[in-house]
Design a protein around this motif. Sequence first.
Motif, PDB file in Angstrom:
ATOM      1  N   CYS A   1     -18.807 -10.286  19.542  1.00  0.00           N
ATOM      2  CA  CYS A   1     -18.823 -11.666  20.044  1.00  0.00           C
ATOM      3  C   CYS A   1     -20.245 -12.227  20.120  1.00  0.00           C
ATOM      4  O   CYS A   1     -20.444 -13.385  20.513  1.00  0.00           O
ATOM      5  N   SER A   2     -21.252 -11.438  19.745  1.00  0.00           N
ATOM      6  CA  SER A   2     -22.649 -11.880  19.797  1.00  0.00           C
ATOM      7  C   SER A   2     -22.912 -12.950  18.742  1.00  0.00           C
ATOM      8  O   SER A   2     -22.244 -12.992  17.700  1.00  0.00           O
ATOM      9  N   ILE A   3     -23.885 -13.818  19.016  1.00  0.00           N
ATOM     10  CA  ILE A   3     -24.289 -14.856  18.057  1.00  0.00           C
ATOM     11  C   ILE A   3     -25.805 -14.839  17.921  1.00  0.00           C
ATOM     12  O   ILE A   3     -26.513 -14.386  18.813  1.00  0.00           O
ATOM     13  N   LEU A   4     -26.274 -15.361  16.784  1.00  0.00           N
ATOM     14  CA  LEU A   4     -27.706 -15.403  16.494  1.00  0.00           C
ATOM     15  C   LEU A   4     -28.051 -16.769  15.901  1.00  0.00           C
ATOM     16  O   LEU A   4     -27.647 -17.076  14.782  1.00  0.00           O
ATOM     17  N   PRO A   5     -28.778 -17.620  16.646  1.00  0.00           N
ATOM     18  CA  PRO A   5     -29.158 -18.926  16.114  1.00  0.00           C
ATOM     19  C   PRO A   5     -30.220 -18.815  15.027  1.00  0.00           C
ATOM     20  O   PRO A   5     -31.153 -18.019  15.141  1.00  0.00           O
ATOM     21  N   CYS A   6     -30.063 -19.606  13.985  1.00  0.00           N
ATOM     22  CA  CYS A   6     -31.058 -19.718  12.912  1.00  0.00           C
ATOM     23  C   CYS A   6     -31.785 -21.049  13.111  1.00  0.00           C
ATOM     24  O   CYS A   6     -31.150 -22.069  13.423  1.00  0.00           O
ATOM     25  N   LEU A   7     -33.093 -21.062  12.927  1.00  0.00           N
ATOM     26  CA  LEU A   7     -33.849 -22.304  13.111  1.00  0.00           C
ATOM     27  C   LEU A   7     -33.506 -23.368  12.064  1.00  0.00           C
ATOM     28  O   LEU A   7     -33.871 -24.529  12.228  1.00  0.00           O
TER      29      LEU A   7
END
Length: 111
Positions: free
Chosen positions: A90-96
């Motif tokens: 369920c983890s997320i990783l924002p990209c710039l």
Amino acid sequence: MIFKVKEGAKLSCTLGSCQTCLQVPVSHGAVLQGKNEATIADNKAGVNIMPFGTCARVSPPVPCTPVLMMKWLMGNSTNKIRGEMALLNCSILPCLNGGIIKVEKSGQKED
């Protein structure tokens, strides 16, 4: 269900044209089903996170080049590996570039 994530998990980006697989080339000392377990620090573009085909942030789409400046969000705070939280499906990783990277399949047998 929420699962811990291991190397080979399928990843997608909301702006990407295709999926890629999570890379965990160096073991943190934990293994799941014979593959390296991932942590929230497995967030390096070109090492852990490969390009997602083309990026739809502009028209026409351009080749994806993930720009990652933070660790994965929503890791497992009760399960740490060498001081880092275990990565969860369920983890997320924002990209710039504006996209959100998420785990599509954690690599667990239950997927």
